[in-house]
Design a protein around this motif. Structure first.
Motif, short mmCIF file in Angstrom:
data_model
loop_
_atom_site.label_atom_id
_atom_site.label_comp_id
_atom_site.label_asym_id
_atom_site.label_seq_id
_atom_site.Cartn_x
_atom_site.Cartn_y
_atom_site.Cartn_z
N ARG A 1 0.69 -1.62 -0.18
CA ARG A 1 -0.15 -0.22 -0.49
C ARG A 1 0.65 1.26 -0.34
O ARG A 1 1.97 1.32 0.84
CB ARG A 1 -0.92 0.07 1.27
N TYR A 2 0.54 2.04 -1.29
CA TYR A 2 1.67 3.06 -0.94
C TYR A 2 0.33 4.90 -0.66
O TYR A 2 -0.25 4.63 -1.42
CB TYR A 2 2.41 3.40 -2.78
N TYR A 3 1.57 5.38 -0.09
CA TYR A 3 0.59 6.11 0.95
C TYR A 3 0.91 7.87 0.56
O TYR A 3 2.66 7.23 1.20
CB TYR A 3 0.02 5.94 2.04
N SER A 4 1.32 8.78 0.59
CA SER A 4 1.57 9.60 1.18
C SER A 4 1.17 10.31 2.18
O SER A 4 0.05 10.46 2.82
CB SER A 4 0.96 11.34 0.27
N TYR A 5 2.52 10.87 3.17
CA TYR A 5 2.13 11.29 4.49
C TYR A 5 3.01 12.78 4.67
O TYR A 5 3.38 13.32 4.00
CB TYR A 5 3.24 11.01 5.42
N SER A 6 1.47 13.82 5.68
CA SER A 6 2.08 15.12 5.47
C SER A 6 2.85 15.71 6.91
O SER A 6 1.98 15.32 7.70
CB SER A 6 0.55 15.86 5.17
N GLN A 7 3.46 16.38 6.94
CA GLN A 7 4.44 16.00 7.88
C GLN A 7 3.46 16.98 8.41
O GLN A 7 3.74 17.59 9.98
CB GLN A 7 5.80 16.61 7.32
N ARG A 8 2.71 18.22 7.60
CA ARG A 8 2.34 19.60 7.74
C ARG A 8 0.91 19.15 9.61
O ARG A 8 1.09 19.88 10.29
CB ARG A 8 2.06 20.57 7.14
N ASP A 9 0.57 18.73 9.05
CA ASP A 9 -1.04 17.90 9.87
C ASP A 9 -1.48 16.38 10.12
O ASP A 9 -1.85 16.26 10.85
CB ASP A 9 -2.49 18.81 9.11
N MET B 1 -3.10 6.28 -2.33
CA MET B 1 -2.63 6.18 -3.53
C MET B 1 -2.49 5.28 -4.16
O MET B 1 -2.93 4.91 -5.77
CB MET B 1 -1.04 7.26 -3.18
N LEU B 2 -2.10 4.04 -3.99
CA LEU B 2 -1.90 2.86 -5.04
C LEU B 2 -1.74 1.80 -4.16
O LEU B 2 -1.21 1.04 -3.20
CB LEU B 2 -0.27 3.45 -5.48
N PHE B 3 -1.66 0.65 -5.13
CA PHE B 3 -1.40 -0.58 -4.54
C PHE B 3 -1.21 -1.80 -5.79
O PHE B 3 -1.06 -1.30 -6.14
CB PHE B 3 -3.14 -1.45 -3.84
N ARG B 4 -0.22 -2.86 -5.04
CA ARG B 4 0.75 -3.58 -5.33
C ARG B 4 0.45 -4.91 -5.47
O ARG B 4 0.80 -4.71 -3.71
CB ARG B 4 2.06 -2.74 -6.20
N VAL B 5 -0.17 -5.76 -5.90
CA VAL B 5 -0.49 -7.17 -5.24
C VAL B 5 0.57 -8.66 -5.50
O VAL B 5 1.38 -8.55 -7.02
CB VAL B 5 -1.23 -7.41 -5.63
N PHE B 6 1.43 -9.41 -4.79
CA PHE B 6 2.66 -9.54 -5.47
C PHE B 6 2.17 -11.45 -4.72
O PHE B 6 1.30 -11.19 -3.45
CB PHE B 6 3.97 -10.06 -4.66
N GLU B 7 2.26 -12.48 -5.20
CA GLU B 7 2.23 -14.26 -5.26
C GLU B 7 2.89 -14.68 -4.64
O GLU B 7 4.25 -14.56 -5.42
CB GLU B 7 1.02 -14.20 -5.99
N LEU B 8 3.27 -15.41 -3.21
CA LEU B 8 4.46 -15.87 -2.92
C LEU B 8 4.43 -17.40 -4.29
O LEU B 8 3.39 -18.34 -4.55
CB LEU B 8 4.10 -17.04 -2.09
N CYS C 1 -8.50 4.33 -10.11
CA CYS C 1 -9.02 4.88 -9.06
C CYS C 1 -9.77 5.28 -8.08
O CYS C 1 -9.81 3.73 -7.53
CB CYS C 1 -10.12 5.16 -10.06
N ILE C 2 -9.52 5.82 -7.02
CA ILE C 2 -10.15 5.82 -5.55
C ILE C 2 -11.62 6.22 -5.42
O ILE C 2 -11.43 6.95 -5.00
CB ILE C 2 -8.57 6.16 -4.99
N ARG C 3 -12.31 6.26 -4.62
CA ARG C 3 -13.57 6.40 -4.19
C ARG C 3 -13.59 6.01 -2.39
O ARG C 3 -13.00 5.50 -2.21
CB ARG C 3 -14.02 5.72 -4.26
N ARG C 4 -13.41 7.74 -1.67
CA ARG C 4 -13.46 7.54 -0.51
C ARG C 4 -14.51 7.17 0.35
O ARG C 4 -15.85 7.56 -0.21
CB ARG C 4 -12.65 8.04 0.04
N PHE C 5 -14.38 6.80 1.18
CA PHE C 5 -15.80 6.49 2.35
C PHE C 5 -16.08 8.85 2.83
O PHE C 5 -14.70 8.68 2.66
CB PHE C 5 -15.22 5.56 3.89
N ASN C 6 -17.70 8.29 2.97
CA ASN C 6 -17.96 9.54 3.40
C ASN C 6 -18.53 8.97 5.00
O ASN C 6 -18.63 8.65 5.12
CB ASN C 6 -19.09 10.38 2.72
N TRP C 7 -17.05 10.09 5.73
CA TRP C 7 -17.03 8.99 7.11
C TRP C 7 -16.59 10.81 8.19
O TRP C 7 -15.77 11.26 7.69
CB TRP C 7 -16.29 8.13 7.40
N GLN C 8 -17.33 10.44 9.05
CA GLN C 8 -16.17 11.94 10.18
C GLN C 8 -15.26 12.01 10.58
O GLN C 8 -14.97 10.84 10.62
CB GLN C 8 -17.49 11.57 11.19
N GLN C 9 -14.46 13.07 10.16
CA GLN C 9 -12.77 12.99 9.94
C GLN C 9 -13.04 13.31 11.61
O GLN C 9 -10.97 12.37 11.78
CB GLN C 9 -13.03 14.41 9.43
#
Length: 468
Positions: A297-305, A311-318, A448-456
């Protein structure tokens, strides 16, 4: 002979009745979720009869629900198949608790359950209300040197065990080898460590229950999963670390745990070095079709907040039973994945159900899952990264995901300009084209990504998948 008017009326009603039943069966075929079928059958006697007809369409394979915790017994569940939310009354033991695992058959594990005996760790069956207490103490092993001295001095196992320290354990996530009420069930937990996550195992059918920990723990454990026939006669759990190392943990006897390195040949991450410095990876293990999958799972992290965004997923098989190497999968075929620490599952999508996009990956906001284990009454959770990811063309429309539980669709795009790579989200192609403009930028759409509408921000922890 002309039938009496009353008989003709009854025959007409009978025909209308059968035609209406046929119509109800047609409606039933459009309801893939078991909860929708149960609601359908509860309308009236006629609808219940339609649901019980032998020619009624069978239920397709079910996908799990997401349980959104609540401070009261009334909680919310969300069905992926029907894209609808429902109210559910949780067992008393789960009110205000933090969900830390699940198992097929309606089992949910929780910690911090105020009404549960033994320190608040418990496994509860959502449907039957059966409860299995989980231990809150771990048995700290002696060092190898101390154990060797005791064996040379001829001390038996009982004095050795009596001298070992029992300490409190804080559970981050739990996986089960079987249903928690099974006498053969072994639970494996990722626990809170001072400097790093630790691992502990417990025989739930044992007369005296406690978490046993190995002498040595691989650093940076991110996920674990049970795999049938994992190289040992005893239940074995595979562990994945932040350094992409794969380990197996299993009981040597009723008290001792062994962890050994699988020494799998792992290709270097050829993508991460090309991405911006604020992009990181997290890993999950999933069992599918008898094989072990690893999901990056690839994700960006904000040092500010302090927020992160997947952002992205890659799947591997053993590959092979000899655990030789990993192979990246270009497609999941007819499968969908739901990801959660120690509770990830792969599901085969029925051919008749075209509403769920094959290759979809549903995920929760559990990248920093260890940060929430020390929750207090004033703890604020920020589940802002719960979404579904799928590889496809940006114009793909998913009918079920038009519910108000999901936000707008974001396009994941890789932008390469003057040797530098950037990964960004765009709401549509027009926004992407406007951003690129006339600049010589190479564009590659990754999905593509669609996010849950959930209380922040909420005092209720993030949800868990509920596999019924």
């Amino acid at each position: 002979m002309v039938p009496p008017p009353a008989a003709a009326a009854r025959r007409s009603l009978s025909l209308d009745h059968e035609m209406f039943l046929d119509f109800l069966v047609l409606v039933l075929s459009c309801l893939p979720c078991v909860a929708d079928r149960e609601s359908f059958a509860s309308v009236c006697t006629l609808w219940r009869r339609a649901a019980g007809l032998s020619d009624a369409p069978p239920l397709p394979g079910q996908l799990p629900w997401a349980i959104f915790p609540s401070a009261t017994a009334v909680s919310t569940v969300f069905s992926i198949l029907s894209a609808s939310s429902r109210r559910i009354y949780l067992p008393t033991e789960l009110v205000g608790a933090r969900f830390c695992g699940s198992h097929p058959g309606a089992w949910v594990a929780a910690t911090g359950a105020g009404h549960a005996p033994g320190g608040g760790n418990v496994a509860v069956n959502i449907l039957s209300r059966e409860m299995v207490p989980l231990p809150n103490k771990k048995l700290v092993p002696l060092s190898r040197r101390r154990r060797a001295i005791e064996l040379l001095e001829g001390e038996g196992p009982e004095p050795w065990i009596s001298q070992r320290a029992m300490k409190d354990v804080v559970v981050r996530a739990i996986a089960f080898s079987d249903a928690p009420n099974s006498p053969d069930c072994v639970a494996a937990a990722i626990t809170q460590g001072v400097y790093q996550p630790s691992v502990a195992l417990c025989w739930l059918g044992a007369e005296t229950q406690h978490w046993a920990v190995p002498w040595w723990i691989p650093p940076g454990v991110q996920d674990l999963v049970f795999l049938e026939g994992g190289g040992s006669m005893r239940p074995s759990f595979y562990l994945i670390t932040s350094w992409d190392f794969l380990f197996v943990a299993s009981f040597v006897d009723d008290e001792q745990i062994m962890v050994h390195n699988c020494k799998v040949q792992w290709p270097a991450d050829d993508m991460l070095p090309t991405l911006p410095a604020n992009v990181y990876t997290s890993r999950y293990l999933v069992v599918s079709r008898g094989r072990l999958l690893m999901v990056r799972r690839y994700y960006s992290y904000s040092q500010r907040d302090g927020t992160h965004q997947t952002m992205l997923f890659r799947v591997f098989e053993l590959q092979n039973q000899t655990l030789e190497s990993w192979l990246e999968l270009g497609s999941l075929d007819s499968r969908a994945l739901v990801l959660a620490r120690c509770s990830s599952r792969a599901f085969e999508l029925p051919a008749a159900n075209s509403e769920i996009k094959p290759g979809s990956i549903f995920f929760l906001d559990d990248i920093t899952f260890g940060d929430s284990v020390a929750a207090t009454n004033d703890k604020q959770y920020n589940p802002n990264d719960m979404s579904v990811y799928y590889k496809d063309e940006p114009g793909f429309t998913w009918p079920h995901l038009c519910s108000n539980l999901f936000g707008v669709k974001n396009i994941v795009a890789f932008l390469k300009h003057e040797g530098k790579m950037e990964i960004m989200l765009f709401e549509n192609l027009q926004e992407l084209e406007t951003y690129v403009g006339d600049k010589p930028i190479e564009v590659e759409i990754k999905g593509c990504i669609r996010r849950f509408n959930w209380q922040q921000a909420s005092k209720c922890p993030t949800p868990i998948w509920f596999a019924h």
